[in-house]
Design an enzyme around this catalytic site. Structure first.
Site, mmCIF file in Angstrom:
data_model
loop_
_atom_site.group_PDB
_atom_site.id
_atom_site.type_symbol
_atom_site.label_atom_id
_atom_site.label_comp_id
_atom_site.label_asym_id
_atom_site.label_seq_id
_atom_site.Cartn_x
_atom_site.Cartn_y
_atom_site.Cartn_z
ATOM 1 N N ASP A 118 0.737 -1.580 -0.357
ATOM 2 C CA ASP A 118 0.581 -0.114 0.068
ATOM 3 C C ASP A 118 0.496 1.916 0.403
ATOM 4 O OD1 ASP A 118 -2.219 1.494 0.148
ATOM 5 O OD2 ASP A 118 -2.006 1.404 2.206
ATOM 6 N N THR B 299 0.290 4.633 1.804
ATOM 7 C CA THR B 299 -0.675 5.638 2.526
ATOM 8 C C THR B 299 0.272 4.867 4.109
ATOM 9 O OG1 THR B 299 -2.308 6.800 1.661
ATOM 10 C CG2 THR B 299 -1.371 7.106 4.302
ATOM 11 N N ASP C 296 -1.288 -1.492 6.256
ATOM 12 C CA ASP C 296 -1.459 -1.104 7.339
ATOM 13 C C ASP C 296 -2.886 -0.071 8.056
ATOM 14 O OD1 ASP C 296 -1.592 1.371 6.343
ATOM 15 O OD2 ASP C 296 -1.197 2.599 7.652
#
Length: 845
Positions: free
Chosen positions: A534, A536, A733
């Site tokens: 990912d 961000t 996350d």
């Protein structure tokens, strides 16, 4: 919130209905249960602990519920009993883990788990396989449970030996006192064995001295009696446990190293007894020139003592393999300073409650997880993250239990206590992972299954070959070499090859901030050739900040108030950045109606009777908001600078945008470069727009990326790569990453992320940066290399040792292997495997 669980124990639609009814009886839950697959989908207003769900299902029947798949379940609470099944049904999985329900504690079940989760109130025999039922442990606080390092399914209260392989059980949560007790018991037995074995050995060896001085004291037959008497404490006290284990292994047909030791030394001892009392039954080949039968009391005692020495060294070495866990346990302080009514009071760490204010003085260990409410300091987090540089902390920053405060004092509020702290979770994860089995272990298991019977056959053949074709006394040669074959074979070294390396490797990872959920993940990480990441919070810092809010109507403050009010209900990092920006500008938040968060797109709601939407271009298309060409060009210009841009629409017209920056972590560039060097293809999948994703990908020199990805898009991309035969790791996350993390061969969660992401992952990086993936890859490579070395040692040792013991070198070089030398070699083979595994402790990640 929505969670999916696996339910076991359902066999028909009536079971499904009972489970669904039971779950729906819990306040705040809407449950839908399916039979195939056995899945329960729960909608919850508030989080309901798994143990509460299990208690409700236990009342409805013999059902169990877990977050994991039925083939690889690790219990979430101490009230669930993990029991491995070795022969249950005809499922394709050779070894699965079964969770006994909480109400099974203290009851009896089949150790082979032939009937799944079925338990009995009384002891007896399994109606399927006939084995003795065993009692399920009562996992009460304060009781030390023991497990086998080779067979983690074996769990019992108090020390003892493994019913499968005969090894000494070790504490599941190592403590110095318990390990010292086992070690000290072996030391005491070793001292007694040595005291009685040495004189037996000297008496036997005196025959090799010319003019044997002992014969001048009394005749050989009387010295035989002395040997017998001296051997009794060794056989029936110090080493009696070996015969018990051998007997158990034979009656349960779990043949192991103690089967061979018991048969070999038992035959030698019984042969000697018969030779003393009934010498006439033996042919002259077995008799000395004095007319007495050659006795083997010295061989029996020396072999048993050497085996005991091996067990002693093994116990000492094994305690070092769990050193990482013990070091983690030592991190937790025993006391804390409670701030109450302005005064300080020293209390036990067990008395801390959520919401308590605690003062942490310079040099103190932080007692629980929480946030700083007053003061600031520098904290050494190296024992948790593996990073040596202290971290500056100020008000509202999080602090972790077990880390060490610097030279300033501060006050913190307790947010997670007891088993909820990160330190407790790390200890539990390391414990669970170190007792799990790697897929490569199946190779050793398959060989060990046939190993002992083959060795016994080889031993019998050795006797007959020597008796038929050997030199005189042929039967004596055959007898000695047959015993040597039994003694030198060591399936224990083969069985220890994998679990010892896994235990040390998992502990090493924990010390470096890499938490591994199970041995399978540790093994498969070495095979990963594609990394999906990912953006961000994974590649970037995950701490976005608003650079500007642009309005086409030049009414920036009013627009900021609308979008900040809308975002106050969202937990997304970008939303929090907008709220923080508004607060810094002293903009007040107002009421919002009809708020809705649309996954992967943004948020909508009604603010001052106007329909406001804030999100990406897909959201603008969904709400049919018109975007002018001029505004689109301004947004594209921002995106090409690597900024994340959110569109703002009011009543169906795009009226501005928010420009948000999120710095790339300094370690991301280095980590990605190293992974690519190791042959891993790194692909960034982000929900951000094409221009921003391209700018980030160029800065990181990524070969591939995809922008505008919804959670389902990430999931589809992983499935596509897997269908091409790729071994895929996914790093993320957020909550929206959870499905992809679960689908990937290796899910890697950033420790700075959400609990749901961490729960879905197989590896958690405490610090939360991509450098941890490099560490995990290097650790996996080193552990697998170490396991292969151990397996080679074990295989090579037996392939070489057994033929030599059988006497294949005698016709060419006149070399024979004494059973006593064989015993010494056998003992040190296991120790050598453990010593090789311990080398992983010095690994630099």
């Amino acid at each position: 919130m929505k969670h999916t669980y696996t339910v076991t124990g359902m066999t028909c639609n009536g079971c499904r209905s009972s489970v669904e009814k039971a779950l729906n009886s819990i306040k705040g839950i809407e449950a839908v249960v399916s039979l195939d697959p056995p899945i329960a989908t729960l909608l919850m207003k508030d989080h309901i602990p798994l143990v509460q769900l299990q208690e409700t299902l236990s009342k409805a029947g013999k059902y169990s519920i877990s977050m994991e798949s039925p083939t690889d379940t690790i219990s979430e609470t101490p009230n669930e009993l993990p029991i491995k099944s070795c022969c249950s049904s005809n499922k394709p999985q050779e070894k699965s883990t079964v969770i006994l329900p909480a109400n099974a504690q203290g009851k009896y079940y089949c150790p082979m788990h032939c009937e799944g989760e079925k338990v009995y109130d009384k002891p007896g025999d399994c109606p399927v396989c006939g084995m003795d039922l065993v009692k399920a442990p009562e996992l009460n606080i304060g009781k030390t449970l023991y497990t086998c390092p080779m067979h983690p399914e074996v769990i019992q209260e108090g020390p003892g030996s493994c019913p499968i392989c005969g090894m000494d059980l070790v504490p599941m949560e190592p403590t110095e006192s318990e390990e010292n007790k086992v070690y000290n018991d072996l030391v005491r037995k070793m001292k007694i064995a040595v005291v009685f074995t040495v004189p037996v050995f000297l008496i036997a060896m005196s025959d090799m001295i010319s003019n044997n001085p002992l014969m001048k004291i009394m005749e050989a037959s009387k010295w035989n009696w002395v040997q017998l008497i001296l051997s009794l404490p060794v056989v029936f006290y110090s080493c009696w446990m070996f015969f018990i284990r051998a007997y158990k292994s034979i009656i349960t047909w779990n043949l192991n190293m103690f089967t061979l030791i018991g048969i070999g030394t038992g035959v030698a001892f019984l042969f000697s007894l018969v030779g003393m009392f009934f010498p006439d039954v033996f042919p002259n080949e077995f008799k000395t020139h004095n007319g007495t039968v050659s006795l083997y009391f010295e061989a029996t005692t020396v072999i048993l003592t050497l085996v005991l020495l091996g067990q002693l060294l093994e116990a000492r070495a094994h305690s070092q393999t769990s050193g990482a866990i013990k070091e983690l346990l030592k991190l937790a302080p025993t006391e804390a300073t409670l701030v109450i009514d302005g005064a300080d009071k020293v209390i036990s760490i067990h008395d801390i409650k959520k919401g308590d204010l605690l003062r942490v003085k310079p040099g103190d260990k932080i007692p629980v997880d929480g946030k700083i409410t007053d003061g600031e300091s520098t904290i050494d987090e190296s024992m948790i993250s593996g990073e040596p540089i202290p971290v500056d902390k100020k008000i509202d920053d999080s602090v972790i239990a077990g880390t060490i405060n610097g030279n300033k004092s501060f006050v913190m509020i307790a947010e997670k206590v007891g088993s909820e702290t990160l330190l407790s979770q790390i200890v539990k994860m390391v414990n669970d992972a170190s007792r799990s089995r790697a897929p490569i272990q199946k190779l050793a298991d398959s060989i060990a299954k046939y190993f002992v019977p083959i060795v016994v056959v080889v031993s019998v053949l050795t006797f007959f070959v020597w008796a038929k074709f050997g030199p005189e006394p042929a039967m004596v040669y055959g007898f000695i070499n047959a015993i040597a074959v039994l003694i030198i074979a060591c399936p224990c070294a083969l069985g220890l090859a994998t679990p010892m390396s896994v235990m040390v490797g998992v502990g090493k990872g924990a010390q470096s901030g890499v938490l591994i959920k199970n041995a399978e993940a540790l093994e498969n990480m070495n095979k990963v050739n594609v990394l999906i990441t990912d953006k961000t919070g994974t590649i970037t810092e995950g701490k976005p900040s608003v650079e500007k809010v642009f309005s086409t109507n030049n009414d920036d403050d009013s627009l900021l108030q609308s979008i900040a009010s809308l975002n106050q209900y969202s937990e997304h990092p970008l939303a929090q950045a907008v709220v923080n920006f508004a607060k810094a500008k002293k903009v007040s938040l107002i009421e919002v109606k009809d708020f809705e968060a649309i996954s992967g797109k943004g948020v909508t709601g009604t603010v001052t009777n106007k329909k406001v939407a804030l999100g990406n271009k897909k959201l603008m298309e969904q709400v049919n908001a018109a975007v002018s060409a001029e505004l689109e060009n301004q947004i594209i210009a921002e995106q090409k600078l690597g900024k994340t841009v959110s569109y703002i629409s009011v009543d169906g017209i795009a009226v501005g945008f928010v420009s948000i920056t999120d710095a790339i972590k300094p370690t991301s560039v280095e980590a990605i470069k190293e992974l690519i060097r190791q042959g891993v293809e790194v692909i960034m999948l982000t929900g951000d727009n094409e221009n921003t994703a391209k700018a980030v990908a160029q800065e990181l020199h990524l070969s591939s990326y995809k922008a505008g990805c919804l959670p389902e898009d990430k999931l589809k991309e992983i499935k596509r790569l897997q269908s091409e035969g790729k071994i895929v790791a996914m790093a993320g996350d957020g909550i929206n990453d959870a499905p992809a993390l679960a689908q990937a061969d290796i899910g890697i969660a950033m420790g700075t992320g959400t609990d749901v992401a961490i729960e879905s992952a197989k590896i958690t990086l405490v610090k939360g940066d991509l450098q941890g993936i490099v560490k995990a890859k290097n650790l996996s490579h080193a552990v697998m290399k170490n396991i292969k070395q151990n397996l080679f040692f074990a295989f090579f040792y037996n392939v070489l040792g057994i033929p030599i013991a059988a006497g294949v070198l005698y016709p060419f070089f006149g070399v024979l292997l004494s059973p006593m030398i064989a015993a010494l070699a056998m003992s040190f083979s296991s120790v050598s495997v453990i010593a090789n595994a311990l080398r992983l402790r010095s690994l630099k990640l």
